[in-house]
Design a protein around this motif. Structure first.
Motif, short mmCIF file in Angstrom:
data_model
loop_
_atom_site.label_atom_id
_atom_site.label_comp_id
_atom_site.label_asym_id
_atom_site.label_seq_id
_atom_site.Cartn_x
_atom_site.Cartn_y
_atom_site.Cartn_z
N LEU A 16 0.85 -1.20 0.00
CA LEU A 16 0.00 0.00 0.00
C LEU A 16 0.88 1.25 0.00
N ALA A 17 1.89 1.25 0.87
CA ALA A 17 2.77 2.42 0.96
C ALA A 17 3.54 2.64 -0.35
N VAL A 18 4.11 1.57 -0.89
CA VAL A 18 4.90 1.72 -2.13
C VAL A 18 3.98 2.05 -3.31
N GLY A 19 2.83 1.35 -3.38
CA GLY A 19 1.90 1.59 -4.49
C GLY A 19 1.32 3.00 -4.46
N PHE A 20 0.99 3.51 -3.28
CA PHE A 20 0.50 4.89 -3.16
C PHE A 20 1.59 5.89 -3.54
N THR A 21 2.85 5.56 -3.18
CA THR A 21 3.95 6.46 -3.54
C THR A 21 4.12 6.53 -5.06
N LEU A 22 4.06 5.37 -5.71
CA LEU A 22 4.16 5.36 -7.18
C LEU A 22 2.97 6.10 -7.80
N GLY A 23 1.77 5.87 -7.24
CA GLY A 23 0.58 6.54 -7.75
C GLY A 23 0.67 8.05 -7.58
N SER B 77 -5.86 10.47 8.09
CA SER B 77 -5.96 9.55 6.96
C SER B 77 -7.27 9.78 6.21
N TYR B 78 -8.38 9.89 6.96
CA TYR B 78 -9.70 10.10 6.35
C TYR B 78 -9.74 11.43 5.59
N VAL B 79 -9.29 12.49 6.24
CA VAL B 79 -9.38 13.83 5.65
C VAL B 79 -8.49 13.94 4.40
N CYS B 80 -7.25 13.49 4.53
CA CYS B 80 -6.31 13.63 3.40
C CYS B 80 -6.74 12.78 2.21
N VAL B 112 -0.34 14.58 -3.46
CA VAL B 112 0.33 14.65 -2.15
C VAL B 112 -0.67 14.30 -1.03
N LEU B 113 -1.88 14.83 -1.13
CA LEU B 113 -2.88 14.58 -0.08
C LEU B 113 -3.25 13.09 0.01
N GLN B 114 -3.48 12.46 -1.15
CA GLN B 114 -3.83 11.03 -1.11
C GLN B 114 -2.67 10.20 -0.57
N TRP B 115 -1.44 10.60 -0.93
CA TRP B 115 -0.26 9.88 -0.42
C TRP B 115 -0.21 10.01 1.11
#
Lengths: 141, 132
Positions: A16-23, B77-80, B112-115
């Motif tokens: 999740l962390a790596v995939g979100f970073t790539l996304g 987490s929810y807000v971002c 950035v926010l979703q991350w």
């Protein structure tokens, strides 16, 4: 939560962390260009989040919460089969996700090997958990 | 079910319906930038958000004092996640129709926010993946 589930779920959180970073890099690059190589991350983004995060989390949680065969360690089914599924899935995610970045013919072959490994993971997981899909001791349904 | 879980799940349900409405629009008349919005409304707004809410509720407790870990991280987490996703829904089709406008930085902010939303969930959930 059994040890195998903890490995599945922690691995899924890493993906999740790596995939979100790539996304985030891919989306950022659409709005504010970072470089022409960034779109090449798309296969890894998709593979890490669909197979590495969602599918792996489902496998870990199912191993944890489906009806068991008692209280012993073997109550969760074959631990060996679960580890085989874990290894094949994670190997497959890397081969299918990062393989397309390999040069030449390898870039075509590695994703196929990855998908084969993921298929093996699905088979091992399904065969092992099949008998746990049943009425629990507490429920008549 | 904790309050934040109810927020996650109800928001996820709203995205589920919204994603399928966008899917109908996409099938009927297409449109630049619509397909990634449709896909991410489903996989981020619906599936991932549903997982976040249920995990916050059902995973083993962090401790007796703070059973669900840090409330601040969970709320962040929810807000971002949702602020980022909503910005994307607006900015991505707009940028596709009007390239070179001010929507580019908005899309970068959405990224950035979703991350941050994803990282906050991982940070708060990691220690709850335990035996009991």
């Amino acid at each position: 939560m059994p040890r195998t589930s903890r490995w599945f779920i922690r691995a899924s959180l890493v993906y999740l962390a790596v995939g979100f970073t790539l996304g985030a890099l891919l989306l950022f690059n659409k709005g504010v260009p970072l470089g022409s190589a960034v779109p090449r991350l798309l296969p890894a983004h998709i593979e890490f989040l669909l197979a590495g995060w969602v599918i792996q989390l489902v496998m870990g949680v199912a191993t944890w919460i489906f009806p068991r065969f008692g209280v012993a360690r073997s109550a969760y089914g074959s631990e060996a089969a679960t580890w085989v599924a874990f290894a094949l899935l994670n190997g497959g995610v890397w081969l299918a996700g990062v393989g397309p970045l390999a040069p030449g013919h390898l870039g075509d072959v590695l994703p196929i090997a990855g998908r084969l490994a993921e298929t093996g993971a699905a088979g091992a997981f399904a065969a092992n958990i099949w008998a746990r899909v049943r009425a629990s001791g507490l429920s008549p349904m | 079910m904790p309050v934040l879980t109810r927020w996650f799940i109800k928001t996820a349900l709203a995205y589920f319906v919204a994603a399928l409405v966008v899917g109908v629009v996409q099938a009927a008349r297409g449109g630049a930038g619509i397909n990634p919005v449709y896909v991410h409304l489903l996989v981020v707004g619906w599936i991932t958000q549903m997982i976040f809410g249920v995990a916050y509720w059902m995973f083993p407790k962090y401790s007796k004092e703070v059973p669900r870990g840090s409330d601040r991280l969970a709320i962040a987490s929810y807000v971002c996640l949702n602020a980022g996703l909503l910005l994307r829904v607006v900015a991505e089709p707009a940028l596709a129709r009007h390239p070179g406008t001010g929507f580019g930085p908005v899309l970068a902010l959405a990224a950035v926010l979703q991350w941050l939303g994803g990282m906050a969930f991982v940070a708060n959930t990691w220690a709850r993946v335990r035996e009991r």
